[in-house]
Design an enzyme around this catalytic site. Structure first.
Site, short mmCIF file in Angstrom:
data_model
loop_
_atom_site.label_atom_id
_atom_site.label_comp_id
_atom_site.label_asym_id
_atom_site.label_seq_id
_atom_site.Cartn_x
_atom_site.Cartn_y
_atom_site.Cartn_z
CG HIS A 55 43.15 39.92 12.08
ND1 HIS A 55 44.00 39.49 13.07
CD2 HIS A 55 43.72 39.54 10.90
CE1 HIS A 55 45.04 38.88 12.52
NE2 HIS A 55 44.89 38.89 11.21
CG HIS A 57 43.80 37.93 7.66
ND1 HIS A 57 44.97 38.65 7.72
CD2 HIS A 57 43.01 38.58 6.76
CE1 HIS A 57 44.90 39.69 6.90
NE2 HIS A 57 43.72 39.67 6.31
CG ASP A 59 46.78 33.38 9.36
OD1 ASP A 59 45.89 34.26 9.23
OD2 ASP A 59 47.99 33.66 9.40
CG HIS A 60 44.77 35.45 12.93
ND1 HIS A 60 45.53 35.94 13.97
CD2 HIS A 60 45.56 35.52 11.84
CE1 HIS A 60 46.71 36.31 13.53
NE2 HIS A 60 46.76 36.07 12.23
CG HIS A 113 47.27 42.84 9.44
ND1 HIS A 113 48.30 42.60 8.57
CD2 HIS A 113 46.66 41.64 9.65
CE1 HIS A 113 48.32 41.32 8.25
NE2 HIS A 113 47.33 40.71 8.90
CG ASP A 130 48.71 38.79 11.99
OD1 ASP A 130 49.19 38.13 12.94
OD2 ASP A 130 48.31 38.28 10.93
CG HIS A 168 52.18 35.24 12.20
ND1 HIS A 168 51.89 34.10 11.50
CD2 HIS A 168 51.10 36.04 12.08
CE1 HIS A 168 50.68 34.19 10.97
NE2 HIS A 168 50.18 35.37 11.31
#
Length: 240
Positions: A55, A57, A59-60, A113, A130, A168
């Site tokens: 996805h 985001h 942090d990905h 998400h 996530d 995570h």
């Protein structure tokens, strides 16, 4: 089987490297940053050939550009989030497949998400991004409880021995919340204690099996969409 290692980055992220020894191909799954990932691959003599994003985001996908510049890797990500993912070269959705050497992964649509979230299911390994965490699930930032309920059902239809590689290290907090939902679930009590011991030693709690989630995850175990929604709302405000 793929050779899979986790690279801990930022405060609680895992970036996964999945390597096929026969072909020498290596995929990076959800690179939050680039440098530790490139270093981990170089230390093993692995050649990064592709990036798989679940996805959009940051942090990905934050490491996409640097990894592509360093390796020429091709980026594959969700069809519904093409405009948000740096350097995406192939857009996929449920029904599509990805290859790491001879290993075939099926794309699973799991919006909840984020609106276009996907997962990659290989034999024995699920890269869940996530959507599914150990004893938890992702926040419903762009989707609904109904979508999350359906996504988790898809995951739980995979073989129980499948190992989940989420993005995570949220397990201790998830366990504390899960115990407020099912305090008398001895499988959960025992798992929470085991997790505490692992974290005291600085060891990861990921990956974990789908069988373990079936026994201990309050979101997987929710009997209805409404029950999942209530549990997700409670988790959102949980401070334990």
């Amino acid at each position: 089987m793929l050779d899979i290692i986790g690279v801990p980055v930022l405060s609680d992220n895992y970036v996964w490297l999945a390597h096929d020894a026969a072909s020498g191909e290596t995929a990076v799954i959800d690179p939050a940053v680039a440098e530790p990932v490139l270093a981990a691959a170089q230390a093993r003599g692995w050649t990064i050939t592709q990036i798989l994003n679940t996805h959009w985001h940051p942090d990905h996908v934050g490491g996409n550009a640097v990894i592509v510049a360093a390796t020429g890797a091709r980026v594959t990500g969700p069809r519904g989030e093409v405009a948000k993912i740096p350097l995406i070269g192939r857009a996929v959705a449920e029904g599509d497949e990805v290859q790491i050497g001879a290993h075939t992964g099926k794309v699973i649509d799991c919006p909840a998400h984020t609106a276009g979230h996907i997962a990659f299911a290989f034999e024995g390994a699920l890269f869940a991004g996530d959507t599914l965490f150990a004893m938890g699930c992702g926040r419903l930032f762009e989707g609904t409880a109904e979508q999350m309920h359906a996504a988790l059902a898809k995951f739980m239809a995979l073989p129980p021995r499948t190992l989940v590689y989420c993005a995570h290290e949220y397990t201790q907090s998830n366990a504390r919340f899960a115990l407020t939902v099912e305090p008398d679930n001895m499988a959960l009590v025992n798992r929470a204690q085991a997790v505490d011991r692992l974290r005291e030693r600085g060891e990861p709690t990921v990956p974990f099996s789908l069988a373990m989630e079936a026994a201990t995850n309050p979101f997987v175990r929710a009997g209805s969409v409404a029950e999942l929604a209530r549990r997700r709302a409670a988790k959102d405000s949980f401070r334990g």
